[in-house]
Design an enzyme around this catalytic site. Structure first.
Site, PDB file in Angstrom:
ATOM      1  N   TYR A  54       0.837  -1.197   0.000  1.00 25.48           N
ATOM      2  CA  TYR A  54       0.000   0.000   0.000  1.00 25.48           C
ATOM      3  C   TYR A  54       0.873   1.248   0.000  1.00 25.48           C
ATOM      4  O   TYR A  54       1.829   1.376   0.771  1.00 25.48           O
ATOM      5  CB  TYR A  54      -0.929   0.046   1.227  1.00 25.48           C
ATOM      6  CG  TYR A  54      -1.728   1.335   1.283  1.00 25.48           C
ATOM      7  CD1 TYR A  54      -2.743   1.573   0.363  1.00 25.48           C
ATOM      8  CD2 TYR A  54      -1.422   2.333   2.207  1.00 25.48           C
ATOM      9  CE1 TYR A  54      -3.448   2.766   0.372  1.00 25.48           C
ATOM     10  CE2 TYR A  54      -2.128   3.530   2.229  1.00 25.48           C
ATOM     11  CZ  TYR A  54      -3.141   3.733   1.309  1.00 25.48           C
ATOM     12  OH  TYR A  54      -3.830   4.917   1.319  1.00 25.48           O
ATOM     13  N   GLY A  61      -6.616   5.027  -0.656  1.00 23.42           N
ATOM     14  CA  GLY A  61      -7.968   5.136  -0.124  1.00 23.42           C
ATOM     15  C   GLY A  61      -8.839   3.985  -0.580  1.00 23.42           C
ATOM     16  O   GLY A  61      -8.462   2.807  -0.491  1.00 23.42           O
TER      17      GLY A  61
END
Length: 513
Positions: A54, A61
């Site tokens: 990530y 998001g």
């Protein structure tokens, strides 16, 4: 010029103010540059792996599930900054933007973000060149950081968007960078996200509000003492032994300040000389140390929270010393948002009690011998009647501003970011509250000094006389027939805003708390 060196262990409130308000030069320490390099090596190694990480090789998001191929990652970082630079409304003040930029640099320099040293250096270069990105009032929910405000700053690092130059003129950021020999950054994996994900805007505004409120609370102790004196009140309620049996530190400090100002007064202690002797002063006079003291203790708590945040590295994901890159929720602004709202409540109450004291000075039924509205010829002259209206309007607005922003939350990012702090909004309204409080204290000062000069035959305390001399020297006129009042009030406001009250009193009293 003062230089602030940014290392890996956070920064101080004094350094934030030096950069934001004093245009101090910023340098990265050797330790910070080494930490930046080590963290970047970890990010580069993760970026080379096929597994998604990530913030390094994924979207953000609600779009975090998509794995981004290497050839699209630079575009992802650019696009993130461009799309998140979606602020609207009036421009945010230059000092706020400089604080925001400096605090983001503080986190980047910690070595926990994975940003390259060259990007951090460019951030410092913008600050040192006096280039201030245009940031707008609306766009932060105080969670995932102050996203839109920070994005507008990151956009300027890329040479895009608008910025204000050192001459105060807003121009395209690319032109300003070129004029100062600054090369726009080409963002790589994780860097776009790392420039956006922090509580820097709300924290910068908290730090500056704390500095302003400390001065204002001392100023309010002085005006409260002047009003007590002008009302022929009793200084006995300020005795240290009374405050020792309720040992809130702020209360004791406020009472000591008031007692120091009143030392040697010829106006206090006249209760029994009146035709209708008083047993006690009204709450707004007698309880001034308790209200101001509670606010002082609130400031102390908020300063503790700020000091912790100033020592923090706020980003998501973060690079840990053992080489892991982990997602987290440290960007949530709740700790900062709560104290911003708490300060707005305390400031509103201080403004409220100051207005009540002013009203007593103007009411002939409660002012113990002063003329109605402190007018020269009451009926022909209105005196300070409408100055109190202005003060009351300011207090009313402060009560509305005291409604907490942090009690609200609006879900965003397709319910991925489903609980936010609204800390930026809390900070914005606190700035307005601090401005209003300054004006409220200025009006009490204006009324109290006029009232003291109308107590003919009685001699104010030496500290009060010093205030009277300083206020008159600052262009605030004394008693007399009605005149255009706004310039006098503006001069009183400027005097308080510049710390003039404290500067006038301390040569007589010694340092106040």
């Amino acid at each position: 010029m003062h230089t602030v060196v940014v290392g890996t262990s956070g920064t101080t409130a004094e350094d934030v103010i030096a950069v934001a308000r004093g245009n101090a030069r910023v340098e990265l320490s050797g330790e910070a540059l080494e930490a930046l390099g080590r963290a970047r090596e970890i990010v580069d190694a993760l970026a080379a792996k096929p597994e998604p990480v990530y913030g390094v090789s994924t979207g953000f998001g609600a779009l975090a599930s998509r794995h981004i191929s290497p050839e699209l990652r630079a575009q992802l970082q650019r696009n993130t900054v461009r799309s998140h630079a979606a602020g609207m409304g009036p421009r945010v003040e230059r000092e706020v933007v400089r604080a925001l930029m400096f605090l983001r640099l503080k986190t980047v320099a910690s070595g926990h973000t994975g940003v390259r040293p060259s990007v951090a250096q460019t951030m410092a270069d913008l600050l040192n060149a006096g280039i201030t990105p245009v940031v707008h009032e609306y766009g932060s929910l105080g969670c995932s950081g102050d996203l839109a405000p920070l994005s507008h700053c990151a956009l300027a690092l890329m040479g895009e968007g608008d910025a204000e130059g050192p001459d105060g003129v807003v121009r395209p950021a690319g032109e300003l960078l070129a004029e100062h020999g600054i090369e726009p950054v080409e963002l790589r994996e994780k860097e776009g996200l790392a420039l956006l994900n922090g509580t820097d805007g709300m924290l910068g505004m908290l730090v500056m509000a704390l500095a302003d409120l400390r001065t204002l609370y001392t100023s309010a102790d002085i005006t409260a003492a002047l009003t007590l004196e002008a009302l022929l009140g009793s200084e006995k309620v300020l005795a240290p032994e009374l405050h020792a049996i309720r040992p809130h530190p702020g209360q004791g400090a406020a009472a000591a300040n008031m007692a120091a100002v009143l030392k040697g007064s010829g106006l206090t202690g006249h209760f029994q000389e009146e035709s209708a002797p008083r047993v006690q002063d009204a709450y707004s006079v007698r309880c001034a140390p308790q209200v101001a003291g509670a606010g002082r203790d609130t400031i102390a708590h908020a300063a503790l929270v700020a000091s912790r945040e100033l020592a923090s590295a706020v980003d998501n994901p973060v690079v840990l010393p053992d080489g892991r890159v982990e997602s987290n929720g440290n960007f949530h602004g709740a700790p900062v948002a709560y104290v911003l709202d708490f300060l707005a409540i305390a400031a509103a109450d201080l403004g409220s009690i100051a207005e009540r004291r002013t009203d007593r000075l103007l009411d002939k039924n409660r002012s113990h011998g002063l003329p109605p509205f402190l007018a020269d010829d009451a009926g022909v002259d209105s005196g300070l009647m409408i100055a109190q209206y202005t003060q009351a309007a300011l207090v009313s607005e402060m009560k509305r501003l005291a409604v907490p922003a942090s009690a609200d939350s609006i879900p965003s990012s397709a319910m991925q970011e489903d609980h936010v702090s609204m800390g930026w909004s809390a900070a914005r309204k606190l700035r307005t509250a601090v401005d209003n409080l300054t004006r409220i204290i200025a009006i009490e000062l204006y009324a109290a000094t006029r009232a003291l000069e109308l107590r003919h035959g009685l001699t104010p305390a030496p500290a009060s006389q010093a205030v009277l001399a300083a206020v008159r020297a600052a262009g605030v006129e004394g008693p007399g027939p009605d005149r255009f009042l706004a310039p006098d009030l503006a001069a009183a406001d400027a005097f308080v805003r510049a710390g003039g009250l404290v500067a006038a009193v301390e040569p007589v009293t010694g340092p106040l708390a």
